[in-house]
Design an enzyme around this catalytic site. Structure first.
Site: not given
Length: 323
Positions: A185, A214-216, A236-237, A239
């Protein structure tokens, strides 16, 4: 009275605690709020044009909030970047869904999740923050709100992303590839000339994810957190691992307690590594910026870089790494 003794007395007294003389707080460590000289923009990965855009706006006197929005919008429109906005990698059903959030110096924030057919989710998130009584809108509701706010619907799936998705369908491998653009991201932090800090985070999420995932990135305290008295952090990475540890909130709180941005990032990463013995099979990276203008970064695997724009220079820096 020492801090430990004070806390013990508070615990023992419970709700029956009498009024306390303010002098008992004199021995408690205070957060030192020093503001940097000159504006600064920092960005995950080597999104040079995005960070330069934000940095130049800051140099012209723009607010941190305006700078982060306009900065990350650059990548949302970059169809060569298959991790953000238009041209982002689709879910396993071939649909591009976007997540984003933005956080202002006053602590307010806006967020959108599972948003389809809108090129600039970060700007929709800002509208949520400024034009509604809510902080987060998702799915069809977020889309309908965006249309009412004047955003034009667009097809986010580019021919290149579609071709890559069809190739993926041959094997359907879900495991993230370390430092390959299938799950990353753009997160950005800006400190303006007034000493205010803001942040933004926007992504198309894990490539070929399950529909609805949905991620972080749009979750305050996970993908992004700002406290204008202290500083901010972005992640990032993968989530799922960031979400489990509310990592950016932790980083900011560690800076509040006196840790440097670098120390705070390393401690937060240690939490993730200790809780998941499988840490060698995924990447997570943090960047943090405090009100003094100090920057820190830490990642699990080598390869993560970030940008710092200050005094008209846009410098790519290698993150310190655990492995």
């Amino acid at each position: 009275m020492k801090r430990r003794n004070f806390l013990t007395k508070v615990s023992a007294a419970g709700v029956g605690l009498p009024l306390i003389n303010a002098n008992v707080f004199m021995d408690l460590p205070l957060f030192e709020n020093k503001t940097a000289s000159g504006p600064i923009s920092v960005t995950t990965w080597n999104f040079a044009e995005a960070n330069r855009t934000a940095g130049e706006l800051l140099s012209k006197g723009a607010s941190a909030l305006d700078a982060v929005e306009q900065g990350v919008r650059v990548e949302e429109s970059n169809i060569k970047n298959q991790t953000v906005g238009k041209g982002g990698a689709p879910d396993r059903d071939g649909n591009v869904t976007l997540d984003a959030c933005i956080m202002a110096p006053n602590g307010n924030f806006g967020s959108v999740c599972f948003l389809e057919n809108i090129e600039h989710p970060v700007s929709v998130a800002r509208k949520v923050m400024e034009e509604t009584p809510h902080n987060m809108l998702v799915g069809e509701g977020a889309y309908q709100f965006a249309i009412k706010q004047g955003f034009e619907p667009v097809n986010l799936l580019t021919p290149e992303s579609e071709a890559n998705w069809k190739k993926w369908l041959e094997e359907k491998e879900y495991r993230p590839i370390i430092n390959i653009e299938n799950h990353d991201t753009i997160g950005m932090l800006c400190l303006d000339e007034k000493g205010d800090i803001a942040g933004a985070c926007t992504t198309s999420g894990l490539a070929y994810k399950m529909r609805g995932r949905v991620g972080d990135s749009p979750i305050i305290g996970s993908g992004l957190f700002i406290d204008n008295e202290v500083g901010g952090a972005v992640a990032t990475g993968l989530g799922e691992e960031i979400l489990k540890n509310v990592s950016t909130f932790l980083i900011v709180e560690l800076m509040r307690s006196g840790k440097s941005p670098q120390e705070a990032c390393e401690i937060a990463m240690d939490r993730i590594i200790k809780k998941n013995p499988d840490y060698k099979n995924f990447q997570v990276a943090f960047i943090a910026l405090n009100k003094k203008g100090e920057v820190g970064s830490f990642c699990i695997h080598p390869g993560f870089t970030y940008l710092k724009y200050k005094n008209s220079e846009n410098t790519e820096l290698k993150s310190k790494t655990y492995l």
